[in-house]
Design a protein around this motif. Sequence first.
Motif, short mmCIF file in Angstrom:
data_model
loop_
_atom_site.label_atom_id
_atom_site.label_comp_id
_atom_site.label_asym_id
_atom_site.label_seq_id
_atom_site.Cartn_x
_atom_site.Cartn_y
_atom_site.Cartn_z
N ALA A 166 40.92 22.10 -9.98
CA ALA A 166 39.79 21.24 -10.33
C ALA A 166 39.79 20.88 -11.82
O ALA A 166 39.57 19.72 -12.18
CB ALA A 166 38.48 21.91 -9.94
N ILE A 167 40.05 21.87 -12.68
CA ILE A 167 40.09 21.60 -14.12
C ILE A 167 41.24 20.65 -14.45
O ILE A 167 41.08 19.68 -15.20
CB ILE A 167 40.23 22.91 -14.93
CG1 ILE A 167 39.01 23.79 -14.73
CG2 ILE A 167 40.42 22.60 -16.42
CD1 ILE A 167 39.17 25.20 -15.30
N THR A 168 42.40 20.90 -13.87
CA THR A 168 43.56 20.06 -14.11
C THR A 168 43.29 18.63 -13.67
O THR A 168 43.54 17.68 -14.43
CB THR A 168 44.80 20.61 -13.37
OG1 THR A 168 45.07 21.93 -13.84
CG2 THR A 168 46.02 19.74 -13.60
N LYS A 169 42.78 18.44 -12.48
CA LYS A 169 42.49 17.10 -11.96
C LYS A 169 41.45 16.38 -12.81
O LYS A 169 41.54 15.18 -13.04
CB LYS A 169 42.05 17.16 -10.51
CG LYS A 169 43.19 17.47 -9.55
CD LYS A 169 42.74 17.38 -8.12
CE LYS A 169 43.79 17.80 -7.13
NZ LYS A 169 45.07 17.21 -7.25
N MET A 170 40.45 17.11 -13.29
CA MET A 170 39.42 16.50 -14.13
C MET A 170 40.03 15.95 -15.41
O MET A 170 39.82 14.80 -15.77
CB MET A 170 38.32 17.53 -14.44
CG MET A 170 37.11 16.96 -15.17
SD MET A 170 37.10 17.03 -16.98
CE MET A 170 37.35 18.72 -17.34
N PHE A 171 40.84 16.78 -16.11
CA PHE A 171 41.45 16.30 -17.35
C PHE A 171 42.45 15.18 -17.11
O PHE A 171 42.50 14.21 -17.86
CB PHE A 171 42.12 17.46 -18.11
CG PHE A 171 41.15 18.31 -18.88
CD1 PHE A 171 40.33 17.76 -19.86
CD2 PHE A 171 41.06 19.66 -18.63
CE1 PHE A 171 39.44 18.54 -20.57
CE2 PHE A 171 40.16 20.46 -19.34
CZ PHE A 171 39.35 19.90 -20.31
#
Length: 119
Positions: free
Chosen positions: A22-27
Amino acid sequence: MRTAPGFILIYIVEDDLSVRDAITKMFESLEYSCEAFADGESFLADAALRVDDTVFVDLHLPGIDGSELIAQVAALDEAPQIVAITGQPLWKITRELPKIPSTPIVRKPLKEQDLLEFI
């Protein structure tokens, strides 16, 4: 692209696959480049850290503890910005603080604006 002036790489060290993803996709949706790791050992072995990068580290990791990983990265001559992330209770975070005195901490559940504050 890695050597382009002003290029920032965001590292995420988080053992929970869904949180890491989720963090990776957000950035990445905001056009930042990310590299994600499930543990501190693989991060230390494979990351090519630069002072302009940002590293998000979960405090509760398998193997090397998140606070120890933060201490090792912070000790580098040209250390990147480091941000701790955790879902741990406040008493446990307080116990870890002496090991990571100047590291900002973002609490889970994570909010986009809380993470973007450090980019």
